[in-house]
Design an enzyme around this catalytic site. Sequence first.
Site, mmCIF file in Angstrom:
data_model
loop_
_atom_site.group_PDB
_atom_site.id
_atom_site.type_symbol
_atom_site.label_atom_id
_atom_site.label_comp_id
_atom_site.label_asym_id
_atom_site.label_seq_id
_atom_site.Cartn_x
_atom_site.Cartn_y
_atom_site.Cartn_z
ATOM 1 N N LYS A 241 0.828 -1.198 0.000
ATOM 2 C CA LYS A 241 0.000 0.000 0.000
ATOM 3 C C LYS A 241 0.871 1.260 0.000
ATOM 4 C CE LYS A 241 -3.788 -2.002 2.775
ATOM 5 N NZ LYS A 241 -4.892 -1.812 1.829
ATOM 6 N N ARG A 315 -10.331 -11.336 1.678
ATOM 7 C CA ARG A 315 -11.223 -12.339 1.094
ATOM 8 C C ARG A 315 -10.605 -13.730 1.146
ATOM 9 N NH1 ARG A 315 -11.292 -9.000 -4.379
ATOM 10 N NH2 ARG A 315 -11.001 -7.423 -2.756
#
Length: 462
Positions: A241, A315
């Site tokens: 990130k 996920r």
Amino acid sequence: MQIKIIQEPDEDHLIIRPFEQGSEPGNQEMFKAEKGEMWWYSSRELWLGLGKEPKLPGITKIFRSLFFKRKDRWPTDITLDARGKTAEWVGNAVNGIILGGYNLQLYKTEPKPLSDFFRSGTLFVVGNGHAEVSVAAEAAQKTALVQSRIMDLMNAPANYKKPETLAEWAKKSGEANGYSVQILEKTQLEAQAMHALLAVSKGSAEPPVMIVSEYKPEHYTKTVALVGKGVTFDTGGISIKPAANMHLMKSDMGGAAAVLGTVELAAQLKLPVRIVGVIPSTENAVDGVGMKPGDVIGSYAGKTIEVIDTDAEGRLILADGLHYALKQFQPDVLIDLATLTGSVIQTLGYEAAGLFTPSDNLAADLIKAGDETGERLWRLPVWDEYKEEINSDIADVKNYHGKPLAGAIVAAKFLEVFTAAHPAWAHLDIAGTAFGDTEFAPGRAGTAYGIRLLISYLSKLT
């Protein structure tokens, strides 16, 4: 703080009298009862404006704001004049009052003072229907205290909050509130073939865990499994990130926090529903042995996953958590919560979480609970036309489609693969609601979103 229900106000206490617009006393030109307006009628009587036809979630916010702004200046004993108000109204007011004293100063060596009212004072409530009001006030107090504990957990930085920390929190809560907690350590995860969770954890020195809590009342007809994403810090892994806001990724366990709080509060309120909480927890860090883009990994469900983006890690761990909950507990309802995508924030901002479910009935029930509590949901589609976005050439499924569109929906379609087509599954993407800017913190902070929503839903489930 103690809460006592009384029939008449004690004139020796500070009395707070709430008024809606249009019902305020006459001959008071300076007081219009606008939302959040305060008027000192006397040194012992404070009038509070509620605005025009306020909804119950608004009552919580108004009282929280009032008590937060003066949290170092309240007298020890306060009376709330709630005559003519419903028990539910009183519950929302009490919840807001207690949350108004929430102290965010977790690690300050010289914290700002908090009035004795929040620690050892008494809130006297003048209300109609003594028994109902008492029950509502007690439930509201328990709710606010659990919310405060969860906000502490959300606001803690990664060096104070590891997967093991969440596990210890759950074990202590289970012991204190009478529900069972099992912690699957790394060796057990390996034995159970939790390959997706293990793959995400490879880049971190902190071992992963799977937290499995079970609140089982003596009598129940429904079992609800809650699965929460517990990434205690998310660098994005190799797909790292940007640095600018990475420090906020201490909040990437908002789904886990909601599940921990809901199970604890359900046990305290003795809800007649069996609730299973499943929390896969890990860090997503950067290391030479970490999961790489392009890797193909396994999963507890036996399906293979092509990892396109290591920053789509939530996920992956939810895939193992969802299938574990299904296989081990066969729930009637399966709900997962996760701070999953920036896409849902682009879609809904910070006012609502995304709701994904194939069930119209479950959607309606959850949306109703969200409207009642102010923890709102907005339903987005899980149409099969989106399935092609997660097709992989070399594995059963891929974790990311790499396109600047429908990101939250595609993430939901990925999770759906691991639900065994459960007819009552719902995914709540709470990325914009679990942690954000509020008037109660100088920077972004945890909100404990999901606890009141789920408790409201579960309390009506029979």
